[in-house]
Design a protein around this motif. Structure first.
Motif, PDB file in Angstrom:
ATOM      1  N   TRP A 131       0.813  -1.216   0.000  1.00  0.00           N
ATOM      2  CA  TRP A 131       0.000   0.000   0.000  1.00  0.00           C
ATOM      3  C   TRP A 131       0.854   1.277   0.000  1.00  0.00           C
ATOM      4  N   SER A 132       1.833   1.305   0.893  1.00  0.00           N
ATOM      5  CA  SER A 132       2.604   2.554   1.053  1.00  0.00           C
ATOM      6  C   SER A 132       3.518   2.821  -0.133  1.00  0.00           C
ATOM      7  N   GLN A 133       3.730   1.797  -0.974  1.00  0.00           N
ATOM      8  CA  GLN A 133       4.591   2.007  -2.143  1.00  0.00           C
ATOM      9  C   GLN A 133       3.803   2.431  -3.383  1.00  0.00           C
ATOM     10  N   LEU A 134       2.480   2.513  -3.242  1.00  0.00           N
ATOM     11  CA  LEU A 134       1.659   2.943  -4.378  1.00  0.00           C
ATOM     12  C   LEU A 134       1.582   4.458  -4.428  1.00  0.00           C
ATOM     13  N   GLN A 135       1.377   4.964  -5.636  1.00  0.00           N
ATOM     14  CA  GLN A 135       1.168   6.408  -5.762  1.00  0.00           C
ATOM     15  C   GLN A 135      -0.259   6.750  -5.344  1.00  0.00           C
ATOM     16  N   LEU A 136      -0.458   8.024  -5.040  1.00  0.00           N
ATOM     17  CA  LEU A 136      -1.747   8.462  -4.514  1.00  0.00           C
ATOM     18  C   LEU A 136      -2.907   8.086  -5.452  1.00  0.00           C
ATOM     19  N   HIS A 137      -2.711   8.314  -6.768  1.00  0.00           N
ATOM     20  CA  HIS A 137      -3.807   8.019  -7.695  1.00  0.00           C
ATOM     21  C   HIS A 137      -4.068   6.512  -7.806  1.00  0.00           C
ATOM     22  N   GLN A 138      -3.006   5.723  -7.583  1.00  0.00           N
ATOM     23  CA  GLN A 138      -3.170   4.261  -7.609  1.00  0.00           C
ATOM     24  C   GLN A 138      -3.942   3.800  -6.364  1.00  0.00           C
ATOM     25  N   GLN A 139      -3.611   4.408  -5.236  1.00  0.00           N
ATOM     26  CA  GLN A 139      -4.334   4.084  -3.997  1.00  0.00           C
ATOM     27  C   GLN A 139      -5.820   4.420  -4.148  1.00  0.00           C
ATOM     28  N   ARG A 140      -6.091   5.604  -4.725  1.00  0.00           N
ATOM     29  CA  ARG A 140      -7.482   6.045  -4.880  1.00  0.00           C
ATOM     30  C   ARG A 140      -8.235   5.086  -5.819  1.00  0.00           C
TER      31      ARG A 140
END
Lengths: 231, 231
Positions: A10-19
Motif C-alpha cells: 500500500w505505502s509504495q503505491l502512488q496516490l492516484h493508484q491508492q485512490r
C-alpha cells in the motif's frame, strides 16, 4: 482493520493508484462452502482475505480432489483472478473452508496497476512464487511420501490451523485433501489408533501422541505403543 | 541469431537497459550432461537458450528423480536464477540434455531491470506462469494417471522432440523422467510390445503404432493387436 493495512505494498503505491484501488474495491462476506472460483474461466477479481480460510484444490477427471494450498487472514488470492496473468492456463477451484470476509479487487484494475507499476508487478511475482513453493512442496509429498507420512503431516497441520487436537473431520474429507480414497485413509487412521497416536470417533480424530506423529511425518521410525504396554 | 532477436521484450526496453544487458551478457556452450543449477543456492544467472535442450528435475531424499519440465531453443530459464525472485524456495536441478549454447544474464543485472521496469517484471511473471502450467500439468499426470498412460504420453513427447519414432533411451532414463522405477517401466513397455505398439531392443524403443499409443495416453480403450492377428 482496513484494506490499506492488509495490502502489503500500500505505502509504495502512488496516490492516484491508492485512490483507484479504494474506489474499485468491493467488500464481501461468504459462507463456508462457497465456491469463489469454479472453472478455469472464472476471473472475477483478486481476493484479499480479511478473515477466514480459502482452499485451492483440483479435481481429476473422475472427480477425485486434492488440496494444493490454503489461504488465511491477510493472504491475497492471485489464482482467484487467473486472467491477470495471461500465461496461467491451469484450472484451480477455490472455495471457502470457513466463513470468509474479503475485499475483491477487479481484475482489470489490478492488471492496469501491474502494467504501469514495477512495484505491483514484482509483488505479484513474489505472490506467484509463494504459491509455486506450496505446489512444489505438495508435489514432492505426493510423489515421494508414503500415505501414512502424508496423513500424519495433514493431521498436525490441521491441529495447528484449528488450535486444537480434537479435529472435527471425516475420513472422506481427509481423503479429498490428500487426493486419496476414504478406505485408504480409514485403514491408515486405524493403524495410527492401534499405535496409540490418535483416537477415532464419529466425525472426529483426536491426536493423542503429537510427538510420534511428528516423527512419522518426517520419516523417523515410530515406537509403537499398544494398549497394555508399560508407559 | 543474436541475443536481441531471441529476447522477447527487447524492443520494449529502453536504450540504456539494452546496453546494460548487452554489456553484462556472457555466451557459453556446455556439453550434454552439464549441471547448470545443482542445489537450491546456485544463482549464477538467467539462461536464454540459443540452441540445445535443458531439463528441470527434482530428486527425492532417496535419490529418485522426476522431470518437471524441459526448455528448448529460445526459452529463458528463470529457475536457473531463483534468487531473482525472493520467494522462490524450492530446489530444482537444471541440466543440459543436449549440448547447449546459451546467453547468461547475471542475476543482479536482471533483478535491477525488474525493479525499474514494469515490462521486465511482467514478462518475468508470464515466464513463471508458463513454468507453473507445466508443473501443474505434471502434477496432474502424476496424481491421476496410471503409469501406462504416462509412459505412452512420454514416448510420444520424445518422438515429437527428437523427430523420430526410433528413440535411443534406456528404461532407467524413462523411469527417471517419470519418477518411477526401472522394473515398472520395463513391465509397462513389455505390455506395449505385446500389444504391438512398440518394439524393444537394447537401449532403444521404437514406436510402431502411434495411434494406439495416443489413444492410450488420453485414456481411450486400446484395440490389442497381437502377432498373428489379421491386420
Amino acid at each position: 482493520m482496513s484494506f490499506e493495512s492488509h495490502f502489503p505494498i500500500w505505502s509504495q503505491l502512488q496516490l492516484h493508484q491508492q485512490r483507484l484501488l479504494l474506489d474499485s474495491l468491493t467488500f464481501q462476506i461468504v459462507k463456508r462452502g462457497t465456491v469463489l472460483r469454479g472453472g478455469s474461466s472464472d476471473c472475477a477479481g483478486l481476493v484479499l482475505i480479511r478473515s477466514g480460510q480459502l482452499r485451492a484444490l483440483f479435481y481429476s477427471e473422475e472427480g477425485r480432489e486434492i488440496t494444493i494450498y490454503r489461504l488465511f487472514d491477510g493472504d491475497l488470492c492471485l489464482f482467484c483472478a487467473p486472467c491477470v496473468i495471461r500465461s496461467i492456463q491451469f484450472g484451480v477451484t477455490i472455495l471457502a473452508e470457513k466463513d470468509t470476509e474479503f475485499w475483491r479487487i477487479p481484475s482489470g484494475v489490478y492488471q492496469g496497476l501491474m502494467a504501469q507499476s514495477a512495484v505491483v508487478a514484482n509483488y505479484t511475482n513474489e505472490l506467484m512464487a509463494s504459491r509455486f513453493n506450496e505446489v512444489m512442496s505438495r508435489m514432492e509429498q505426493f510423489m515421494w511420501r508414503s500415505m501414512d507420512k502424508r496423513v500424519a503431516a495433514f493431521l498436525l497441520q490441521e491441529a495447528s490451523i484449528e488450535g486444537t487436537c480434537e479435529l472435527r473431520i471425516t475420513h472422506e474429507a481427509i481423503a479429498n485433501h490428500l487426493g486419496s480414497h476414504r478406505e485408504v485413509i480409514t485403514r491408515t487412521l486405524r493403524d495410527f489408533q492401534d499405535a496409540g497416536m490418535v483416537k477415532l470417533s464419529r466425525g472426529m480424530v483426536t491426536i493423542l501422541d503429537q510427538e510420534n506423529l511428528e516423527s512419522l511425518s518426517i520419516g523417523r521410525v515410530i515406537q509403537r505403543r499398544k494398549k497394555g504396554d508399560p508407559e
